[in-house]
Design a protein around this motif. Structure first.
Motif, PDB file in Angstrom:
ATOM      1  N   PHE A 153      31.965  22.048  47.762  1.00  0.00           N
ATOM      2  CA  PHE A 153      31.668  22.476  46.397  1.00  0.00           C
ATOM      3  C   PHE A 153      30.668  23.625  46.415  1.00  0.00           C
ATOM      4  O   PHE A 153      29.986  23.876  47.415  1.00  0.00           O
ATOM      5  CB  PHE A 153      31.131  21.306  45.555  1.00  0.00           C
ATOM      6  CG  PHE A 153      29.963  20.573  46.167  1.00  0.00           C
ATOM      7  CD1 PHE A 153      28.658  20.923  45.858  1.00  0.00           C
ATOM      8  CD2 PHE A 153      30.171  19.529  47.064  1.00  0.00           C
ATOM      9  CE1 PHE A 153      27.587  20.249  46.408  1.00  0.00           C
ATOM     10  CE2 PHE A 153      29.106  18.855  47.631  1.00  0.00           C
ATOM     11  CZ  PHE A 153      27.807  19.215  47.308  1.00  0.00           C
ATOM     12  N   LEU A 154      30.594  24.309  45.286  1.00  0.00           N
ATOM     13  CA  LEU A 154      29.646  25.411  45.095  1.00  0.00           C
ATOM     14  C   LEU A 154      28.960  25.221  43.750  1.00  0.00           C
ATOM     15  O   LEU A 154      29.619  24.940  42.736  1.00  0.00           O
ATOM     16  CB  LEU A 154      30.356  26.764  45.123  1.00  0.00           C
ATOM     17  CG  LEU A 154      29.449  27.994  44.921  1.00  0.00           C
ATOM     18  CD1 LEU A 154      28.709  28.312  46.216  1.00  0.00           C
ATOM     19  CD2 LEU A 154      30.259  29.212  44.475  1.00  0.00           C
ATOM     20  N   CYS A 155      27.648  25.392  43.739  1.00  0.00           N
ATOM     21  CA  CYS A 155      26.896  25.271  42.494  1.00  0.00           C
ATOM     22  C   CYS A 155      25.905  26.419  42.373  1.00  0.00           C
ATOM     23  O   CYS A 155      25.581  27.080  43.362  1.00  0.00           O
ATOM     24  CB  CYS A 155      26.152  23.933  42.420  1.00  0.00           C
ATOM     25  SG  CYS A 155      24.803  23.777  43.619  1.00  0.00           S
ATOM     26  N   ASN A 158      19.219  26.239  43.071  1.00  0.00           N
ATOM     27  CA  ASN A 158      18.714  25.933  44.404  1.00  0.00           C
ATOM     28  C   ASN A 158      18.238  24.479  44.491  1.00  0.00           C
ATOM     29  O   ASN A 158      17.309  24.168  45.223  1.00  0.00           O
ATOM     30  CB  ASN A 158      17.559  26.886  44.741  1.00  0.00           C
ATOM     31  CG  ASN A 158      17.201  26.863  46.203  1.00  0.00           C
ATOM     32  OD1 ASN A 158      18.048  26.643  47.058  1.00  0.00           O
ATOM     33  ND2 ASN A 158      15.930  27.073  46.504  1.00  0.00           N
ATOM     34  N   ARG A 159      18.871  23.588  43.722  1.00  0.00           N
ATOM     35  CA  ARG A 159      18.484  22.183  43.734  1.00  0.00           C
ATOM     36  C   ARG A 159      19.602  21.335  44.311  1.00  0.00           C
ATOM     37  O   ARG A 159      20.609  21.071  43.636  1.00  0.00           O
ATOM     38  CB  ARG A 159      18.155  21.702  42.324  1.00  0.00           C
ATOM     39  CG  ARG A 159      16.825  22.209  41.804  1.00  0.00           C
ATOM     40  CD  ARG A 159      16.461  21.534  40.497  1.00  0.00           C
ATOM     41  NE  ARG A 159      15.136  21.890  40.057  1.00  0.00           N
ATOM     42  CZ  ARG A 159      14.553  21.406  38.967  1.00  0.00           C
ATOM     43  NH1 ARG A 159      15.228  20.548  38.205  1.00  0.00           N
ATOM     44  NH2 ARG A 159      13.339  21.773  38.633  1.00  0.00           N
ATOM     45  N   PRO A 160      19.450  20.860  45.530  1.00  0.00           N
ATOM     46  CA  PRO A 160      20.488  20.011  46.121  1.00  0.00           C
ATOM     47  C   PRO A 160      20.705  18.708  45.357  1.00  0.00           C
ATOM     48  O   PRO A 160      21.813  18.165  45.362  1.00  0.00           O
ATOM     49  CB  PRO A 160      19.948  19.733  47.530  1.00  0.00           C
ATOM     50  CG  PRO A 160      19.003  20.866  47.807  1.00  0.00           C
ATOM     51  CD  PRO A 160      18.390  21.201  46.504  1.00  0.00           C
ATOM     52  N   GLN A 165      26.778  17.445  40.816  1.00  0.00           N
ATOM     53  CA  GLN A 165      27.035  17.164  39.410  1.00  0.00           C
ATOM     54  C   GLN A 165      27.238  18.443  38.604  1.00  0.00           C
ATOM     55  O   GLN A 165      27.948  18.447  37.601  1.00  0.00           O
ATOM     56  CB  GLN A 165      25.859  16.372  38.804  1.00  0.00           C
ATOM     57  CG  GLN A 165      25.708  14.968  39.352  1.00  0.00           C
ATOM     58  CD  GLN A 165      24.915  14.918  40.646  1.00  0.00           C
ATOM     59  OE1 GLN A 165      24.634  15.955  41.257  1.00  0.00           O
ATOM     60  NE2 GLN A 165      24.562  13.712  41.068  1.00  0.00           N
ATOM     61  N   GLN A 166      26.617  19.538  39.033  1.00  0.00           N
ATOM     62  CA  GLN A 166      26.697  20.801  38.302  1.00  0.00           C
ATOM     63  C   GLN A 166      27.565  21.838  39.028  1.00  0.00           C
ATOM     64  O   GLN A 166      27.449  23.028  38.769  1.00  0.00           O
ATOM     65  CB  GLN A 166      25.294  21.370  38.093  1.00  0.00           C
ATOM     66  CG  GLN A 166      24.390  20.446  37.295  1.00  0.00           C
ATOM     67  CD  GLN A 166      22.965  20.987  37.173  1.00  0.00           C
ATOM     68  OE1 GLN A 166      22.642  22.027  37.722  1.00  0.00           O
ATOM     69  NE2 GLN A 166      22.118  20.264  36.444  1.00  0.00           N
ATOM     70  N   ALA A 167      28.429  21.398  39.911  1.00  0.00           N
ATOM     71  CA  ALA A 167      29.255  22.322  40.692  1.00  0.00           C
ATOM     72  C   ALA A 167      30.176  23.143  39.789  1.00  0.00           C
ATOM     73  O   ALA A 167      30.778  22.616  38.851  1.00  0.00           O
ATOM     74  CB  ALA A 167      30.081  21.546  41.713  1.00  0.00           C
ATOM     75  N   SER A 204      20.960  32.552  42.612  1.00  0.00           N
ATOM     76  CA  SER A 204      21.073  31.675  43.779  1.00  0.00           C
ATOM     77  C   SER A 204      22.283  30.746  43.638  1.00  0.00           C
ATOM     78  O   SER A 204      22.581  30.263  42.543  1.00  0.00           O
ATOM     79  CB  SER A 204      19.807  30.837  43.937  1.00  0.00           C
ATOM     80  OG  SER A 204      18.677  31.673  44.127  1.00  0.00           O
ATOM     81  N   TYR A 205      22.932  30.501  44.773  1.00  0.00           N
ATOM     82  CA  TYR A 205      24.068  29.576  44.845  1.00  0.00           C
ATOM     83  C   TYR A 205      23.873  28.680  46.069  1.00  0.00           C
ATOM     84  O   TYR A 205      23.233  29.074  47.061  1.00  0.00           O
ATOM     85  CB  TYR A 205      25.390  30.325  44.965  1.00  0.00           C
ATOM     86  CG  TYR A 205      25.798  31.082  43.720  1.00  0.00           C
ATOM     87  CD1 TYR A 205      26.728  30.551  42.829  1.00  0.00           C
ATOM     88  CD2 TYR A 205      25.256  32.328  43.426  1.00  0.00           C
ATOM     89  CE1 TYR A 205      27.107  31.243  41.687  1.00  0.00           C
ATOM     90  CE2 TYR A 205      25.624  33.026  42.293  1.00  0.00           C
ATOM     91  CZ  TYR A 205      26.550  32.484  41.426  1.00  0.00           C
ATOM     92  OH  TYR A 205      26.923  33.177  40.294  1.00  0.00           O
TER      93      TYR A 205
END
Length: 428
Positions: A153-155, A158-160, A165-167, A204-205
């Motif tokens: 996935f990609l979101c 910068n919060r793992p 959940q936000q991908a 950032s991604y």
């Protein structure tokens, strides 16, 4: 109750009865984490609790009779026989060993829980990429061979902790608007292509790979989308093989040492930078408004379309470079000398003006021609008469009356006749 429970707990911990194996839980600092523990059918109506360390009386954090206590909350779903404890605002000191407990009369049941906590940020290494507004960009995300069948996935951000959940796209749904995901399992790299880029896409991604246990794997990407460039002008330049040629490019007036670019290709947003690792392209004569690039020892392969400018401004120029051989140039100069440019519309304009002028003066010329001929004839007659008079002056005086005398006599006779006519009319 608690005095009795304390005795049970203290004695029970020396021989803990585990309802199930070790549960490992992973959380991020300043975020929430949920600890879930299952229990058997016969314990639906029993009290459940969460304790820490050795589970003494001071180590009991919350029970199902309390529901909420400080940063802890608990729920008991008796339908699926799962008790869930939520710990909010995690800190490093919250990491460690916990126990899910069930209160019984004789011996409590315990399930060991180990909580791991790490910083909610990623990563030490960041892959920086750039692209142009309205263009596209491809983000590459490598992973290890053990993750071939895992969810990718990609979101944004910068919060793992909240990435999945936000991908914006996942490998289970490979197309989502402007985002498209492709997974090359042989090379163990998945890529995400973003099309129709906007300036708001900058930022950032995180590339993520989900783990069955433990923290998910992440790699960080920083995307910079630059504003679409504006073509200031286009020009055509010719050069000769083996000789140098100089290209003039615009520069920003704000920075003198900003990055200059000269790239070659069909499109300005998809061209090859010729000033990197190219010794034949040399930068010179840099000023606040322009800079020059000299291409030494031209080759036929150097012909094509170039774009040049500086990265601190939104303008560039397009240069079409043609390269000819020295032999062809010499032959062309011997055959004909062609002007550098020819505008057929401008030539036709001047021709029409000349024609109109000629048509305007033509009537005057036609009127002047008869007058000119008559004047010449009068001059010739006067010359002949003068010649005759000078040759025979005595004969004219003696033998005949002169033309002037005859004209005078005729005028006198006409005058006398007119006077007689007037007298007659008066008498009548």
């Amino acid at each position: 109750m608690w005095s009795r429970q304390l005795i049970i707990i203290c004695t029970a911990l020396s021989f803990v009865i585990s309802a199930e194996g070790l549960i490992e839980v992973f959380g991020y600092k300043r975020r929430d984490v949920k600890i879930t523990c299952h229990y058997d059918e016969g314990y639906k109506n029993y009290e459940k609790y969460l304790c820490k360390n050795e589970c003494g009386s001071s180590d009991v954090l919350i029970t199902t009779t309390q529901k909420n206590k400080g940063k802890y909350s608990i729920t008991d779903n008796i339908k699926i026989r799962v008790v869930t404890v939520t710990i909010s605002d995690l800190q490093s000191r919250d990491a460690g060993k916990y126990w899910c407990g069930i209160t019984r009369r004789v011996k409590d049941l315990y399930t060991e829980v180990k909580l791991h906590i790490k910083e909610d940020r990623c990563c030490n290494n960041v892959n920086k990429i750039q692209s142009i507004e309205e263009g596209s960009v491809t983000i590459s995300c490598p992973y290890d061979f053990q993750s071939v069948n895992k969810l990718k996935f990609l979101c944004r951000g910068n919060r793992p902790s909240t990435c999945l959940q936000q991908a914006v796209i996942t490998s289970s749904n490979t197309q989502n608007g402007r985002f498209r995901l492709s997974d090359d399992r042989k090379s163990t790299i998945f890529t995400v292509t973003i099309s129709s880029l906007t300036l708001e896409d900058s930022g950032s991604y995180l590339c993520g790979v989900q783990r069955n246990s433990g923290f998910d794997d992440f790699s960080a990407v920083e995307l910079e989308v630059k504003a679409k460039l504006f073509c200031l002008k286009s020009s055509n330049i010719s050069g000769i093989e083996g000789r140098p040629v100089t290209l003039q490019c615009p520069n920003s007036g704000q920075q003198h040492d900003n990055k200059k670019f000269l790239c070659k290709g069909d499109q300005h947003n998809n061209c090859t930078d010729m000033m990197e690792n190219q010794t034949k392209f040399k930068l010179l004569k840099v000023s606040s408004i322009c800079f020059s690039v000299i291409i030494t020892e031209l080759e036929a392969a150097d012909a094509g379309t170039y774009y040049c400018g500086s990265d601190s401004q939104l303008t560039f120029i397009k240069i079409q470079l043609a390269v000819g051989s020295l032999h062809q140039t010499s032959s062309a100069e011997q055959v004909t000398s062609q002007p550098p440019s020819h505008n057929p519309d401008l030539t036709l304009f001047y021709i029409l003006r000349v024609v109109l002028f000629l048509l305007w003066i033509l009537p005057f010329v036609l009127l002047m021609i008869p007058k000119r001929k008559s004047k010449q004839q009068d001059i010739q007659m006067n010359v002949l008469n003068t010649s005759d008079t000078s040759e025979n002056p005595r004969i004219n005086d003696i033998c005949e009356p002169s033309h002037q005398s005859i004209r005078s006599n005729n005028e006198a006779a006409e005058s006398q006749h007119v006077n007689q006519s007037l007298t007659t009319n008066e008498d009548l």
